[in-house]
Motif scaffolding. Structure first.
Motif, PDB file in Angstrom:
ATOM      1  N   GLN A  52       0.852  -1.249   0.240  1.00 42.03           N
ATOM      2  CA  GLN A  52       0.047  -0.024   0.092  1.00 42.03           C
ATOM      3  C   GLN A  52       0.885   1.228   0.075  1.00 42.03           C
ATOM      4  N   ILE A  53       1.896   1.309  -0.779  1.00 42.55           N
ATOM      5  CA  ILE A  53       2.712   2.465  -0.858  1.00 42.55           C
ATOM      6  C   ILE A  53       2.465   3.223  -2.230  1.00 42.55           C
ATOM      7  N   ILE A  54       1.789   2.379  -3.105  1.00 44.05           N
ATOM      8  CA  ILE A  54       1.405   3.486  -4.421  1.00 44.05           C
ATOM      9  C   ILE A  54       0.277   4.564  -4.057  1.00 44.05           C
ATOM     10  N   ILE A  55       0.404   5.812  -4.302  1.00 50.10           N
ATOM     11  CA  ILE A  55      -0.506   6.744  -4.166  1.00 50.10           C
ATOM     12  C   ILE A  55      -0.689   7.446  -5.587  1.00 50.10           C
ATOM     13  N   LYS A  56      -2.018   8.211  -5.455  1.00 51.50           N
ATOM     14  CA  LYS A  56      -2.365   8.967  -6.559  1.00 51.50           C
ATOM     15  C   LYS A  56      -1.422  10.266  -6.473  1.00 51.50           C
ATOM     16  N   GLY A  57      -0.625  10.343  -7.590  1.00 50.76           N
ATOM     17  CA  GLY A  57       0.230  11.613  -7.523  1.00 50.76           C
ATOM     18  C   GLY A  57      -0.364  12.793  -8.390  1.00 50.76           C
ATOM     19  N   ASP A  58       0.758  13.546  -8.761  1.00 46.96           N
ATOM     20  CA  ASP A  58       0.325  14.709  -9.448  1.00 46.96           C
ATOM     21  C   ASP A  58      -0.532  14.356 -10.719  1.00 46.96           C
ATOM     22  N   GLY A  59      -1.575  14.845 -11.120  1.00 52.78           N
ATOM     23  CA  GLY A  59      -2.588  14.514 -12.222  1.00 52.78           C
ATOM     24  C   GLY A  59      -3.290  13.106 -12.075  1.00 52.78           C
ATOM     25  N   GLY A  60      -3.018  12.361 -10.992  1.00 52.26           N
ATOM     26  CA  GLY A  60      -3.753  11.388 -10.623  1.00 52.26           C
ATOM     27  C   GLY A  60      -3.046  10.137 -11.079  1.00 52.26           C
ATOM     28  N   PHE A  61      -1.855  10.434 -11.414  1.00 53.04           N
ATOM     29  CA  PHE A  61      -1.035   9.417 -11.902  1.00 53.04           C
ATOM     30  C   PHE A  61      -0.253   8.632 -10.767  1.00 53.04           C
ATOM     31  N   PRO A  62      -0.083   7.357 -10.800  1.00 55.19           N
ATOM     32  CA  PRO A  62       0.608   6.630  -9.909  1.00 55.19           C
ATOM     33  C   PRO A  62       2.050   6.956  -9.521  1.00 55.19           C
ATOM     34  N   ALA A  63       2.423   7.091  -8.225  1.00 52.02           N
ATOM     35  CA  ALA A  63       3.777   7.385  -7.710  1.00 52.02           C
ATOM     36  C   ALA A  63       3.860   6.542  -6.283  1.00 52.02           C
ATOM     37  N   LEU A  64       5.167   6.350  -6.067  1.00 49.39           N
ATOM     38  CA  LEU A  64       5.402   5.539  -4.683  1.00 49.39           C
ATOM     39  C   LEU A  64       5.873   6.580  -3.494  1.00 49.39           C
ATOM     40  N   ASP A  65       5.008   6.205  -2.633  1.00 48.06           N
ATOM     41  CA  ASP A  65       5.480   7.040  -1.136  1.00 48.06           C
ATOM     42  C   ASP A  65       6.111   5.948  -0.336  1.00 48.06           C
ATOM     43  N   LEU A  66       7.602   6.135  -0.458  1.00 47.14           N
ATOM     44  CA  LEU A  66       8.331   5.255   0.316  1.00 47.14           C
ATOM     45  C   LEU A  66       8.375   5.769   1.908  1.00 47.14           C
ATOM     46  N   GLY A  67       7.749   6.816   2.039  1.00 45.82           N
ATOM     47  CA  GLY A  67       7.332   7.188   3.671  1.00 45.82           C
ATOM     48  C   GLY A  67       6.717   5.990   4.358  1.00 45.82           C
ATOM     49  N   LEU A  68       5.673   5.526   3.354  1.00 41.82           N
ATOM     50  CA  LEU A  68       4.626   4.645   3.862  1.00 41.82           C
ATOM     51  C   LEU A  68       5.204   3.418   4.110  1.00 41.82           C
ATOM     52  N   GLY A  69       6.328   2.926   3.558  1.00 40.02           N
ATOM     53  CA  GLY A  69       6.741   1.567   3.771  1.00 40.02           C
ATOM     54  C   GLY A  69       7.843   1.418   2.498  1.00 40.02           C
ATOM     55  N   GLU A  70       8.422  -0.103   2.366  1.00 40.36           N
ATOM     56  CA  GLU A  70       9.405  -0.419   1.323  1.00 40.36           C
ATOM     57  C   GLU A  70       8.433  -1.140   0.069  1.00 40.36           C
ATOM     58  N   CYS A  71       9.354  -1.065  -0.710  1.00 42.04           N
ATOM     59  CA  CYS A  71       9.016  -1.653  -2.026  1.00 42.04           C
ATOM     60  C   CYS A  71       9.478  -3.160  -2.126  1.00 42.04           C
ATOM     61  N   SER A  72       8.887  -4.093  -2.170  1.00 37.48           N
ATOM     62  CA  SER A  72       9.294  -5.595  -2.011  1.00 37.48           C
ATOM     63  C   SER A  72       9.480  -6.103  -3.531  1.00 37.48           C
ATOM     64  N   PHE A  73       9.354  -5.175  -4.625  1.00 36.70           N
ATOM     65  CA  PHE A  73       9.518  -5.575  -5.786  1.00 36.70           C
ATOM     66  C   PHE A  73       8.762  -6.809  -6.193  1.00 36.70           C
ATOM     67  N   CYS A  74       7.534  -7.074  -5.941  1.00 34.67           N
ATOM     68  CA  CYS A  74       6.946  -8.163  -5.882  1.00 34.67           C
ATOM     69  C   CYS A  74       6.240  -8.160  -7.348  1.00 34.67           C
ATOM     70  N   GLY A  75       6.122  -6.915  -8.096  1.00 37.11           N
ATOM     71  CA  GLY A  75       5.696  -6.952  -9.490  1.00 37.11           C
ATOM     72  C   GLY A  75       3.995  -6.963  -9.628  1.00 37.11           C
ATOM     73  N   ASP A  76       3.349  -6.907  -8.451  1.00 36.52           N
ATOM     74  CA  ASP A  76       1.939  -7.081  -8.616  1.00 36.52           C
ATOM     75  C   ASP A  76       1.463  -5.562  -9.238  1.00 36.52           C
ATOM     76  N   CYS A  77       2.007  -4.448  -9.016  1.00 34.67           N
ATOM     77  CA  CYS A  77       1.567  -3.110  -9.763  1.00 34.67           C
ATOM     78  C   CYS A  77       1.809  -3.409 -11.442  1.00 34.67           C
ATOM     79  N   ALA A  78       2.671  -3.942 -11.802  1.00 36.93           N
ATOM     80  CA  ALA A  78       2.947  -4.206 -13.298  1.00 36.93           C
ATOM     81  C   ALA A  78       1.971  -5.245 -13.651  1.00 36.93           C
ATOM     82  N   SER A  79       1.696  -6.354 -13.042  1.00 36.18           N
ATOM     83  CA  SER A  79       0.815  -7.384 -13.426  1.00 36.18           C
ATOM     84  C   SER A  79      -0.626  -6.923 -13.300  1.00 36.18           C
ATOM     85  N   ALA A  80      -1.050  -5.912 -12.618  1.00 30.90           N
ATOM     86  CA  ALA A  80      -2.410  -5.502 -12.586  1.00 30.90           C
ATOM     87  C   ALA A  80      -2.649  -4.677 -13.682  1.00 30.90           C
TER      88      ALA A  80
END
Length: 169
Positions: A52-80
């Protein structure tokens, strides 16, 4: 010959907003101009992220907020994602690395090594200096840029960025 139509207004009305590139893009994502050209801003990547570290950034485009946690590089964002917005996952996810800014507690002679403790890759090490509090160093070859250290820093003095964007110390 101009028809008197403001092209930037036309892009706005069609939903083609110019969004500033986020500090950290999703892993394996295409370069920002290509990414925003085809991203529908549907939010599938947001709901797919187990951290749950992907947020809606500028213009509604997805961005990562690493202040919320770390990226595990699971690839679920790309798969979805239903759009062609990601590179093959057999490549490095990105070229980001952790960067420790001047606000680090060690620079103020306060002992803290939370970033080192949270770094699974062991990319952050504290170098002992006689008569001073040990100061951190990031091994760029070991750092994955996952961001585990970002949210763990009590003073927010760590960021994840491309090596070319390193702050001058």
């Amino acid at each position: 010959m101009s028809d008197g139509v403001n092209l930037s207004r036309r892009h706005l009305l069609r939903g083609h907003l110019k969004a500033a590139a986020p500090a950290v893009q999703l892993p394996w994502s295409l370069p920002w101009p290509e990414f925003v050209a085809d991203c529908s801003r549907c939010g599938d990547c947001l709901s797919a992220c187990p951290e749950q570290i992907i947020i809606k950034g500028d213009g509604g485009f997805p961005a990562l907020d690493l202040g919320l946690g770390e990226c595990s590089f699971c690839g679920d964002c790309a798969s979805a994602c239903q759009e062609p917005l990601f590179r093959p996952r057999d490549q490095r996810p990105w070229d980001y690395i952790a960067q420790i800014t001047e606000g680090c507690l060690a620079n103020g002679q306060v002992y803290c090594q939370r970033c080192q403790d949270s770094c699974e890759a062991r990319a952050i090490r504290f170098i002992p200096v006689l008569g001073r509090v040990p100061t951190p160093s990031v091994d760029a070859d070991l750092c994955t840029g996952c961001g585990a250290c970002v949210g763990d820093c009590p003073v927010g003095s760590i960021k994840v960025a491309s090596p070319a964007h390193k702050e001058h110390e």
